[in-house]
Motif scaffolding. Structure first.
Motif, short mmCIF file in Angstrom:
data_model
loop_
_atom_site.label_atom_id
_atom_site.label_comp_id
_atom_site.label_asym_id
_atom_site.label_seq_id
_atom_site.Cartn_x
_atom_site.Cartn_y
_atom_site.Cartn_z
N LEU A 144 21.38 21.59 8.51
CA LEU A 144 20.70 22.57 7.67
C LEU A 144 21.15 23.99 8.01
O LEU A 144 21.43 24.80 7.11
CB LEU A 144 19.19 22.44 7.86
CG LEU A 144 18.31 23.49 7.17
CD1 LEU A 144 18.54 23.49 5.67
CD2 LEU A 144 16.84 23.24 7.48
N ALA A 145 21.26 24.31 9.28
CA ALA A 145 21.68 25.65 9.68
C ALA A 145 23.08 25.97 9.18
O ALA A 145 23.36 27.07 8.70
CB ALA A 145 21.62 25.78 11.21
N ALA A 146 23.98 24.98 9.27
CA ALA A 146 25.35 25.19 8.80
C ALA A 146 25.38 25.40 7.29
O ALA A 146 26.12 26.26 6.78
CB ALA A 146 26.22 24.00 9.20
N ALA A 147 24.56 24.62 6.56
CA ALA A 147 24.55 24.75 5.11
C ALA A 147 23.95 26.09 4.67
O ALA A 147 24.42 26.71 3.71
CB ALA A 147 23.75 23.59 4.51
N LEU A 148 22.94 26.56 5.36
CA LEU A 148 22.33 27.84 5.02
C LEU A 148 23.30 29.01 5.22
O LEU A 148 23.20 30.04 4.55
CB LEU A 148 21.08 28.07 5.86
CG LEU A 148 19.87 27.19 5.53
CD1 LEU A 148 18.80 27.35 6.59
CD2 LEU A 148 19.30 27.54 4.15
N ASP A 149 24.26 28.85 6.12
CA ASP A 149 25.24 29.90 6.40
C ASP A 149 26.53 29.75 5.60
O ASP A 149 27.38 30.64 5.63
CB ASP A 149 25.58 29.91 7.89
CG ASP A 149 24.44 30.44 8.75
OD1 ASP A 149 23.54 31.10 8.19
OD2 ASP A 149 24.44 30.17 9.96
#
Length: 312
Positions: free
Chosen positions: A122-127
Motif C-alpha cells: 500500500l505504501a509503495a502504491a500511494l507513492d
C-alpha cells in the motif's frame, strides 16, 4: 494440508542462571520454542496480523474465503485506496491512469507478518505515479522494514465490503483490450458464488457446487471462549441454522475462528439472514455463560475440536 494450530502457552521457565530456557515455549504465545522464536534473532509469526484494524473479521474473510470483493481504505493522512480480494495475476498493488490505488489482500507469497506485506504494498502504491507500475520490493520477504497496515490506516474508518459477482472491477474505466478481456473471462469462470449476509458481521454464504452451499462466519471472539459457546449450543442441539442444515466444522485463519454450516443449495442466500440472526442471538447468550461445561457440552466440544483445521 492444514497447518498445526498455534496456541497460547504458559510463560517459559527461566534457566538456573535466570535466563530464558531456549527449549521452553516463547513467552510471546506463538507456540514456538524460544530458541526458534524471539531467541532466534528473527521476527516470529504474527498470528493475528489484522488485529486492531476496523473490520478485522472481513480482512480475514477477503484474505481466505471471498473470491471477488472490494472495500475503501482511508489512510491516517486522508488518502484513499481500494482494497480488493485479489488483483490480476495476484499483483500486490496497482495504480490506474486515473490515480486510483488498488491493493490486493490475496498475495502469491507472504512473510510471517501479512499486515507488513500489505502495508508495504500500500505504501509503495500511494507513492507511485498514476498509471506507473508499482514496485513494493520483494513482498513476502522476511525482515521487511515496510510499514504495517496499522501504521497507515485510519483506525476510525469503517471497512464496508462490497461483494461482486465477477472480477469486472479489475477493468473498470481502463479501456481494456482483447487480451485483458480474455483474462477476465477466464478468471470469472472460477468464481464461487458468494453473498455477504447483511447485518451479521463477516457472515458469508457461498455455493461451491450446484448441490452444495455453506454459511461461513468469521467470528471476532477469542478461540477458547467461542469454542465453549459453540459447545454449549451443540450440547443442546441448537448449533444449526434450521431444518436441513448442520454444523460442518471450522477454519482457523489469522488468529480467528471461522465456523461453517452446510445449508441446502437450492435456498437463496438472503433466506439465511434470519436463521443466522437467531443463531447469533443464541450464541451471544452462550458467550455470556461463564460456568463449567456440562457433560453434553464437553462431548460437543471434543467433536468441534476434531473438525477444525488451520489455514494460517
Amino acid at each position: 494440508m492444514a497447518r498445526t494450530q498455534t496456541k497460547r502457552r504458559p510463560a517459559p521457565s527461566p534457566t538456573a542462571a535466570g535466563e530464558q530456557n531456549p527449549k521452553a515455549p516463547c513467552a510471546c504465545g506463538s507456540g514456538r520454542k524460544y530458541k526458534h522464536c524471539h531467541g532466534s534473532g528473527y521476527a516470529p509469526v504474527v498470528t493475528r496480523p489484522f488485529e486492531g484494524l476496523p473490520g478485522e473479521t472481513h480482512w480475514v474473510a477477503l484474505r481466505e474465503l471471498v473470491p471477488a470483493a472490494t472495500a475503501t481504505l482511508t489512510t491516517k493522512d486522508g488518502r484513499t485506496a481500494t482494497l480488493a480480494s485479489v488483483l490480476p495475476g495476484g499483483a500486490p498493488a496497482l495504480v490506474r491512469a486515473s490515480g486510483e490505488v488498488l491493493v490486493g489482500v490475496q498475495l502469491q507469497t507472504s512473510s510471517d507478518d501479512v499486515s507488513r506485506d500489505l502495508g508495504t504494498a500500500l505504501a509503495a502504491a500511494l507513492d507511485a505515479p498514476a498509471g506507473a507500475p508499482v514496485d513494493p520490493g520483494p513482498i513476502g520477504a522476511e525482515g521487511s522494514a515496510g510499514p504495517r497496515l496499522q501504521d497507515l490506516l485510519d483506525p476510525a474508518a469503517e471497512l464496508e465490503v462490497t461483494v461482486h459477482d465477477d472480477f469486472g472491477f479489475w477493468l473498470e474505466g481502463t479501456g481494456a483490450g482483447p487480451a485483458a478481456m480474455a483474462g477476465l473471462e477466464q478468471a470469472n469462470e472460477a468464481i464461487i458464488p458468494t453473498v455477504l449476509l447483511e447485518g451479521l458481521g463477516a457472515a458469508y454464504w457461498c455455493r461451491p457446487a450446484a448441490d452444495r452451499a455453506h454459511v461461513r462466519w468469521v467470528r471476532p471472539e477469542p478461540e477458547e471462549q467461542l469454542l465453549d459457546a459453540l459447545a454449549r449450543l451443540g450440547g443442546t442441539e441448537q448449533l444449526t441454522l434450521g431444518e436441513g442444515t448442520k454444523y460442518a466444522g471450522a477454519f482457523r485463519a489469522h488468529g480467528l475462528v471461522v465456523p461453517v454450516w452446510d445449508v441446502p443449495a437450492d435456498v437463496p442466500a438472503a433466506d439465511w439472514t434470519g436463521p443466522a440472526r437467531e443463531l447469533d442471538e443464541r450464541l451471544t447468550a452462550a458467550l455470556a455463560e461463564t460456568g463449567p461445561l456440562d457433560a453434553a457440552a464437553r462431548r460437543s466440544r471434543a467433536g468441534l475440536l476434531s473438525r477444525q483445521v488451520t489455514l494460517r
